[in-house]
Design an enzyme around this catalytic site. Structure first.
Site, PDB file in Angstrom:
ATOM      1  N   LYS A 225       2.135   8.163  -6.313  1.00 50.36           N
ATOM      2  CA  LYS A 225       2.953   7.401  -5.417  1.00 50.36           C
ATOM      3  C   LYS A 225       3.449   6.216  -5.708  1.00 50.36           C
ATOM      4  O   LYS A 225       4.533   5.528  -5.482  1.00 50.36           O
ATOM      5  CB  LYS A 225       2.170   7.413  -3.962  1.00 50.36           C
ATOM      6  CG  LYS A 225       2.861   6.833  -2.866  1.00 50.36           C
ATOM      7  CD  LYS A 225       2.102   7.053  -1.475  1.00 50.36           C
ATOM      8  CE  LYS A 225       2.826   5.971  -0.496  1.00 50.36           C
ATOM      9  NZ  LYS A 225       2.386   6.346   0.820  1.00 50.36           N
ATOM     10  N   GLU A 231      -5.870   5.002 -13.350  1.00 51.81           N
ATOM     11  CA  GLU A 231      -6.397   6.203 -13.916  1.00 51.81           C
ATOM     12  C   GLU A 231      -5.177   7.009 -14.446  1.00 51.81           C
ATOM     13  O   GLU A 231      -5.003   7.575 -15.650  1.00 51.81           O
ATOM     14  CB  GLU A 231      -7.308   7.190 -13.103  1.00 51.81           C
ATOM     15  CG  GLU A 231      -8.584   6.689 -12.895  1.00 51.81           C
ATOM     16  CD  GLU A 231      -8.472   5.831 -11.572  1.00 51.81           C
ATOM     17  OE1 GLU A 231      -7.232   5.297 -11.224  1.00 51.81           O
ATOM     18  OE2 GLU A 231      -9.468   5.525 -10.945  1.00 51.81           O
ATOM     19  N   GLY A 286      -0.510   9.797   0.600  1.00 56.77           N
ATOM     20  CA  GLY A 286      -0.886  10.263  -0.754  1.00 56.77           C
ATOM     21  C   GLY A 286      -1.460  11.962  -0.407  1.00 56.77           C
ATOM     22  O   GLY A 286      -1.143  12.912  -0.967  1.00 56.77           O
ATOM     23  N   ARG A 287      -2.447  11.780   0.633  1.00 58.31           N
ATOM     24  CA  ARG A 287      -3.043  13.122   0.759  1.00 58.31           C
ATOM     25  C   ARG A 287      -2.122  13.987   1.728  1.00 58.31           C
ATOM     26  O   ARG A 287      -2.722  15.239   2.194  1.00 58.31           O
ATOM     27  CB  ARG A 287      -4.542  12.770   1.650  1.00 58.31           C
ATOM     28  CG  ARG A 287      -4.347  12.000   2.756  1.00 58.31           C
ATOM     29  CD  ARG A 287      -5.905  11.203   3.214  1.00 58.31           C
ATOM     30  NE  ARG A 287      -5.725  10.206   4.141  1.00 58.31           N
ATOM     31  CZ  ARG A 287      -5.459   8.840   3.900  1.00 58.31           C
ATOM     32  NH1 ARG A 287      -5.336   8.605   2.617  1.00 58.31           N
ATOM     33  NH2 ARG A 287      -5.400   8.184   4.890  1.00 58.31           N
ATOM     34  N   GLU A 372     -10.730  10.743   3.457  1.00 67.58           N
ATOM     35  CA  GLU A 372      -9.924   9.531   3.381  1.00 67.58           C
ATOM     36  C   GLU A 372      -9.085   9.229   4.737  1.00 67.58           C
ATOM     37  O   GLU A 372      -8.950   7.938   4.950  1.00 67.58           O
ATOM     38  CB  GLU A 372      -8.933   9.570   2.220  1.00 67.58           C
ATOM     39  CG  GLU A 372      -8.591   8.359   1.729  1.00 67.58           C
ATOM     40  CD  GLU A 372      -7.878   8.386   0.603  1.00 67.58           C
ATOM     41  OE1 GLU A 372      -6.622   8.791   0.390  1.00 67.58           O
ATOM     42  OE2 GLU A 372      -8.252   8.180  -0.738  1.00 67.58           O
ATOM     43  N   HIS A 403     -24.593  32.696  -2.254  1.00 63.95           N
ATOM     44  CA  HIS A 403     -25.652  32.803  -3.652  1.00 63.95           C
ATOM     45  C   HIS A 403     -26.450  31.527  -4.024  1.00 63.95           C
ATOM     46  O   HIS A 403     -26.981  31.438  -5.076  1.00 63.95           O
ATOM     47  CB  HIS A 403     -25.077  33.610  -4.535  1.00 63.95           C
ATOM     48  CG  HIS A 403     -24.862  35.141  -4.225  1.00 63.95           C
ATOM     49  ND1 HIS A 403     -26.013  36.011  -4.040  1.00 63.95           N
ATOM     50  CD2 HIS A 403     -23.900  35.577  -3.743  1.00 63.95           C
ATOM     51  CE1 HIS A 403     -25.578  37.204  -3.531  1.00 63.95           C
ATOM     52  NE2 HIS A 403     -24.096  36.924  -3.440  1.00 63.95           N
ATOM     53  N   LYS A 523     -11.807  -0.404  -6.451  1.00 63.66           N
ATOM     54  CA  LYS A 523     -10.880  -0.315  -7.529  1.00 63.66           C
ATOM     55  C   LYS A 523     -10.723  -1.779  -8.314  1.00 63.66           C
ATOM     56  O   LYS A 523     -10.764  -1.846  -9.276  1.00 63.66           O
ATOM     57  CB  LYS A 523      -9.324  -0.155  -6.830  1.00 63.66           C
ATOM     58  CG  LYS A 523      -9.097   1.243  -6.646  1.00 63.66           C
ATOM     59  CD  LYS A 523      -7.750   1.552  -6.140  1.00 63.66           C
ATOM     60  CE  LYS A 523      -7.322   2.691  -5.857  1.00 63.66           C
ATOM     61  NZ  LYS A 523      -6.184   2.721  -4.993  1.00 63.66           N
TER      62      LYS A 523
HETATM   63  O1  F6P Z   1      -7.227   5.481  -4.271  1.00 64.70           O
HETATM   64  C1  F6P Z   1      -7.045   6.338  -3.371  1.00 64.70           C
HETATM   65  C2  F6P Z   1      -5.456   6.822  -3.473  1.00 64.70           C
HETATM   66  O2  F6P Z   1      -4.706   5.705  -3.012  1.00 64.70           O
HETATM   67  C3  F6P Z   1      -5.221   8.000  -2.631  1.00 64.70           C
HETATM   68  O3  F6P Z   1      -4.808   7.594  -1.387  1.00 64.70           O
HETATM   69  C4  F6P Z   1      -4.154   8.655  -3.292  1.00 64.70           C
HETATM   70  O4  F6P Z   1      -3.944   9.881  -3.043  1.00 64.70           O
HETATM   71  C5  F6P Z   1      -4.509   8.365  -4.693  1.00 64.70           C
HETATM   72  O5  F6P Z   1      -5.276   7.086  -4.804  1.00 64.70           O
HETATM   73  C6  F6P Z   1      -3.410   8.233  -5.724  1.00 64.70           C
HETATM   74  O6  F6P Z   1      -2.498   7.464  -5.820  1.00 64.70           O
HETATM   75  P1  F6P Z   1      -1.159   7.351  -6.427  1.00 64.70           P
HETATM   76  O7  F6P Z   1      -0.353   8.793  -6.119  1.00 64.70           O
HETATM   77  O8  F6P Z   1      -0.261   6.274  -5.716  1.00 64.70           O
HETATM   78  O9  F6P Z   1      -1.212   7.003  -7.864  1.00 64.70           O
END
Ligand code: F6P
Length: 568
Positions: A225, A231, A286-287, A372, A403, A523
């Protein structure tokens, strides 16, 4: 992520009006009394004995989901009080505000409009002078064209060969939704395109993903987003390096990378051709984004028509949530029962147990969605709550769970409300597999609710010393959700059901379910620490524990720091 100065934070009117603390509302007080005087003594066995029709009267059906909530520690009186609480918390006004596009994500000053992502073409929703439905449909059209090209083999890689592998690079909402949907809809998927999901920044994740992939036929979709998530951007760079090394030419990137983001400029800076970039908007959390362009991998896997069916299922559940009376409203019932257990029975967790191999990633997806969203302790008015908020959502494929962790559900010391999810018709079957699978789901909710008494255990001839070990107290609550068949449409209804259940809970707790400030500190610290791990000359000014951990890491990586790498 941008924040507004406190003075600029605009609370919708009904939020201003709701200054009365939750625990002082008359419905809350009534629920508390109801719990203390009656409900904590409820026995499911007895509730079923005195009301022979309970199994039918405490069930609702909506948008193809049959929700049986009769095996809950609740009566008609409980439900009435819960619905009163929902009304006293202005739930309907909040729902209307969300659908209208009010800035209900007030700490970020944003509307919350994932519901607009699934509104049918031809409808309108004007927010800030823009018809957001038209914008959504335009992107959906571009996605469909791109997906069709990839699926049909017309989209050619740099060396002229068709794409046979798609790697979705993203994390959190840019990974969990698409991955869950891909797994859930595998039956409908295009089998000759391999789908892969890369989220972990651990180098092993990338290497294990690309190890057997032909670069010439691999497409990377960078989903972020913000396009700033460390990452994802690190993985995207590493994937690009791998691709260029394999194909021997930088120019290959534009044929092998697509982007999905609200930050088109940053994607371009990375090197993704704007033609292959699909946008969405800051009013999609995002979620809550799997119905947006973040679903591009889903669309490539199942095709544009199935993707539209997914959206249709979501939209139908949206409409149900928006219009059905609370007493018949599936997300409201689910959400209010979650409140009942978290706040009155003090339940710390909520298990989600799908009896479907295809839904095995559903619990992981719901973890982010619920925790979240509602794992917060400050109300929209900036005050600390004096009640429990989000339970820990967790779970697994139900049959596997039987199980492993079901022992604790049946005989442990904690109350764990469970959601069972199953389908009447199988998608794949040999012999009696589906009957066996579903028999287990029905049996588990029955066993949890009614248990097995000492007398029954003795009647089976159990040695006296073993009797207490073999007794099941029962009285453990669950919901059962039964759907006809797992389809793109029914998956859509299920996802939207949980989205709106989470919304309902957040509305009662009076929190902003759409921000996520709690992820920021880690972060920021990781960024600072990363530079200290790379550059061993940087002084350490953490606490003694963190300093010691970093020193130990540095000792093991004397030759691995940035300085050493630079020198080499
Ligand atoms: O760090 C949490 C978060 O911001 C989530 O809310 C989001 O889904 C995820 O990281 C990834 O964010 P992005 O889509 O901006 O890379």
């Amino acid at each position: 992520m941008t924040s507004l100065p406190a003075s600029d934070i605009q609370l919708p009117l009904f939020l201003h009006a709701r200054r009365e603390p939750l625990t002082e509302k008359s419905a809350w007080i009534a629920l508390d009394e109801h719990y203390r005087n009656r409900a904590r003594h409820f026995r499911l066995e007895r509730l079923f004995a005195i009301d022979g029709k309970r199994g039918e009267s405490m069930a609702v059906e909506g948008v193809g989901i049959y929700l049986d909530y009769s095996k809950n520690l609740a009566t008609a009186e409980t439900m009435k009080l819960l619905m009163q609480l929902a009304r006293q918390c202005s739930l309907q006004e909040r729902i209307d505000a969300m659908f209208r596009g009010d800035r209900i994500n007030h700490t970020e000053g944003r509307p919350v409009l994932h519901t607009a992502l699934r509104k049918p073409a031809g409808t309108r929703l004007v927010v800030d002078g823009q018809d957001v439905v038209a914008q959504v449909q335009e992107v959906l059209g571009r996605m469909a064209h791109f997906a069709d090209q990839v699926r049909s083999g017309q989209w050619l890689g740099y060396t002229g060969r068709p794409i046979r592998h798609v790697v979705n690079i993203g994390i959190g909402g840019s990974d969990l939704g698409p991955m869950m949907a891909y797994e859930a809809l595998r039956h409908y998927g295009k089998r000759d395109i391999g789908m892969h999901f890369l989220s972990d920044v651990d180098g092993a994740a990338l290497q294990e993903t690309v190890r057997a992939l032909p670069a010439e036929q691999t497409l990377f979709i960078v989903c972020s987003k913000t396009f700033t998530t460390l990452e994802t951007i690190t993985n995207a760079h590493a994937a690009r390096d791998w691709l260029v090394a394999q194909l021997g030419d930088e120019r290959a990137v534009s044929r092998h990378f697509a982007g999905v983001t609200t930050n088109i400029r940053e994607a371009e800076r990375f090197g993704i051709d704007p033609e292959n970039t699909f946008g969405f908007w800051d009013w999609v959390g995002g979620r809550y984004s799997m119905a947006s362009a973040i679903g591009l991998s889903t669309m490539i896997a199942v095709g544009p028509e199935n993707f539209r069916q997914l959206l249709r299922g979501m939209h139908d559940m949206d409409e149900h949530f928006r219009t059905a009376a609370p007493e018949k409203n599936l997300p409201v019932i689910l959400g209010m029962l979650a409140i009942w257990y978290a706040n009155f029975f003090d339940a710390a967790t909520q298990a989600v147990l799908p009896y479907s191999q295809y839904l095995k990633r559903m619990p992981a997806y719901l973890q982010q969605l619920a925790m979240e969203s509602n794992g917060k302790h400050i109300t929209v008015n900036g005050e600390a709550v004096n009640y429990r908020t989000s339970p820990v959502y967790w779970g697994d494929n139900g049959i596997n769970g039987q199980h492993s962790f079901y022992q604790m559900l049946h005989q442990g010391t904690q109350l764990v409300p469970c959601d069972f999810i199953g389908f009447c018709k199988p998608l794949e079957q040999s012999g009696d597999q589906h009957e066996l699978l579903m028999a287990n789901m029905f049996a588990q909710s029955e066993a949890l609710a009614f248990g097995k008494s000492a007398a029954q255990v003795r009647d089976e001839g159990t040695a006296e010393a073993l009797v207490p070990h073999r007794v099941f107290d029962g009285n453990r609550p669950s919901n059962s959700m039964l759907l006809d068949k797992l389809t793109p449409y029914s998956l859509g209804t299920l996802v939207a059901l949980y989205e709106h259940s989470v919304f309902t809970q957040g509305a009662i707790w009076n929190i902003d379910s759409f921000d996520q400030w709690g992820v920021e500190l880690g972060k920021a610290l990781a960024k600072r620490t990363a530079s200290q791990l790379l550059d061993h000359s940087q002084p350490l000014r953490h606490d003694s524990s963190t300093n010691a951990l970093i020193r130990r890491f540095r000792n093991y990586n004397r030759n691995g720091g940035l300085q050493a790498r630079k020198a080499a």
